[in-house]
Design a protein around this motif. Structure first.
Motif, short mmCIF file in Angstrom:
data_model
loop_
_atom_site.label_atom_id
_atom_site.label_comp_id
_atom_site.label_asym_id
_atom_site.label_seq_id
_atom_site.Cartn_x
_atom_site.Cartn_y
_atom_site.Cartn_z
N ARG A 188 0.82 -1.21 0.00
CA ARG A 188 0.00 0.00 0.00
C ARG A 188 0.85 1.26 0.00
O ARG A 188 0.49 2.26 -0.63
N THR A 189 1.95 1.25 0.74
CA THR A 189 2.78 2.46 0.84
C THR A 189 3.70 2.61 -0.36
O THR A 189 3.88 3.71 -0.88
N GLY A 190 4.33 1.51 -0.79
CA GLY A 190 5.24 1.59 -1.93
C GLY A 190 6.57 2.25 -1.62
O GLY A 190 7.31 2.60 -2.54
N LEU A 191 6.92 2.41 -0.35
CA LEU A 191 8.18 3.04 0.03
C LEU A 191 9.22 1.97 0.31
O LEU A 191 8.94 0.96 0.95
N ILE A 192 10.45 2.22 -0.14
CA ILE A 192 11.51 1.26 0.10
C ILE A 192 11.84 1.16 1.58
O ILE A 192 12.23 0.10 2.09
N GLU A 193 11.66 2.28 2.32
CA GLU A 193 11.90 2.24 3.76
C GLU A 193 10.91 1.32 4.47
O GLU A 193 11.29 0.58 5.39
N ILE A 194 9.65 1.34 4.04
CA ILE A 194 8.65 0.44 4.62
C ILE A 194 8.96 -1.00 4.23
O ILE A 194 8.79 -1.93 5.03
N ASN A 195 9.44 -1.21 3.01
CA ASN A 195 9.82 -2.56 2.58
C ASN A 195 10.94 -3.12 3.46
O ASN A 195 10.92 -4.30 3.85
N PHE A 244 11.58 -2.19 6.52
CA PHE A 244 10.98 -2.43 7.83
C PHE A 244 10.22 -3.75 7.86
O PHE A 244 10.35 -4.54 8.81
N VAL A 245 9.44 -4.02 6.82
CA VAL A 245 8.67 -5.26 6.77
C VAL A 245 9.60 -6.47 6.72
O VAL A 245 9.39 -7.47 7.42
N VAL A 246 10.65 -6.40 5.91
CA VAL A 246 11.60 -7.51 5.82
C VAL A 246 12.27 -7.74 7.17
O VAL A 246 12.45 -8.89 7.62
N ALA A 247 12.64 -6.65 7.86
CA ALA A 247 13.29 -6.78 9.17
C ALA A 247 12.36 -7.45 10.18
O ALA A 247 12.78 -8.32 10.95
N VAL A 248 11.10 -7.06 10.18
CA VAL A 248 10.14 -7.64 11.12
C VAL A 248 9.91 -9.12 10.82
O VAL A 248 9.90 -9.97 11.73
N LEU A 249 9.73 -9.47 9.55
CA LEU A 249 9.47 -10.86 9.19
C LEU A 249 10.68 -11.75 9.47
O LEU A 249 10.53 -12.89 9.94
#
Length: 321
Positions: free
Chosen positions: A212-219, A221-226
């Motif tokens: 939904r966001t399309g930001l590399i910073e959010i990507n 963050f998501v990879v780090a959490v998973l």
């Protein structure tokens, strides 16, 4: 002695009176303001919950028995790309409504230009080029929203790191971001938290947040959490480092925008100059300009090469890092 005590008592009485009036006024206005703010927060979370229930990820699944490995792999299609653009823009608009706006703008501009110039081919050319105006508006809103989100990311990651260090869960940290921050980052994190509260798998909700966001910073963050959920690690420390990286990236992005400002201004002037000169010639010397109007091939070629030049300059001044 009594004469000395009387002024002190009067002074204390005045202070207590002022304090009482201030407390009364503050209680009346702050209480109403707090009540309004609480109602707004409740409506905000209810809206996010209803939005989650209407989403395609939630429909047709049993949220308490959903397995992320059973999810169908999304394919990159034009329809999904358009839906992602609409989601990232924050506009309450569907793809069908955007299509209606596109057709309406194209027909309106084409008919108006065709009637004024009295040339069908010119009207068709104007209709084709004006059909991208709604999509350009959506992308403009998307870029503004993503830029606002970039400004909030580092502080949001810092807050999440502190909450995790205090012993809270990731879902509570994301809910805190939704409560403490303003839009647009509050909407996205609150939406992701509501997805998890309704039983959607954490992995799927986090991946949907990145989409939904399309930001590399959010990507990142998501990879780090998973990855942390699978192999473990100190997630609060990871978020602190990620906040520093996002902050430095934002500074670098601002420096790049400053250095490329001249190129963007030149592109805007070069793109706006031919149409403005054509309009000026139509006003100043109508007969001279109509000679060009009666040559639609030249106008079409001018528009094509202007578009190619604009895309070329945009490619030069915009790059990923």
């Amino acid at each position: 002695m009594q004469n000395a005590i009387l002024p002190i008592l009067m002074f204390l009485a005045v202070i207590m009176s002022v304090f009482a009036v201030y407390s009364l006024v503050t209680d009346i206005f702050v209480r109403d303001r707090k009540r309004v703010q609480d109602r707004l927060d409740v409506e905000f979370h209810n809206k996010q919950r209803e939005k989650v229930k209407r989403s395609l990820l939630y429909k047709g699944t049993d949220p308490f028995q959903f397995n992320p490995s059973d999810a169908v792999q999304l394919r990159s299609t034009w329809s999904e790309w358009l839906q992602s653009i609409l989601d990232q823009s924050g506009l309450e608009m569907t793809k069908s409504r955007l299509l209606i706006y596109t057709v309406s703008v194209a027909i309106g501009c084409g008919v108006l230009s065709g009637v004024l110039i009295r040339n069908l081919i010119i009207g068709l050319i104007v209709a084709v080029f004006s059909s991208i105006i709604p999509l350009m508006y959506v992308k403009f809103k998307r870029n503004r929203r993503l830029e606002a989100m970039r400004r909030q990311l580092s502080d949001a990651f810092d807050l999440m790191a502190r909450i995790l260090r205090a012993g809270q869960s990731m879902s509570q940290a994301m809910q805190a971001v939704g409560n403490e921050f303003a839009s647009p980052i509050a909407e996205e994190f609150a939406y992701c938290s509501e997805q998890q509260n309704l039983g959607l798998a954490t992995e799927l909700s986090m991946r949907d947040l990145a989409r939904r966001t399309g930001l590399i910073e959010i990507n990142i963050f998501v990879v780090a959490v998973l990855v942390q959920r699978q192999v473990g690690g100190n997630l609060s420390e990871i978020l602190e480092k990620l906040a520093n990286v996002v902050r430095e990236r934002y500074k670098t992005r601002g420096a790049i925008q400053t250095l490329t400002a001249e190129g963007r201004m030149q592109a805007s002037i070069l793109m706006a100059l031919p149409p403005l000169l054509l309009v000026a010639m139509l006003i100043v010397n109508h007969d001279y300009a109509m000679v060009l109007i009666h040559q639609p091939i030249l106008i079409g070629g001018m528009a094509f090469f202007m578009l190619m030049g604009g895309l070329w300059i945009r490619k030069i001044v915009n790059f990923d890092f």
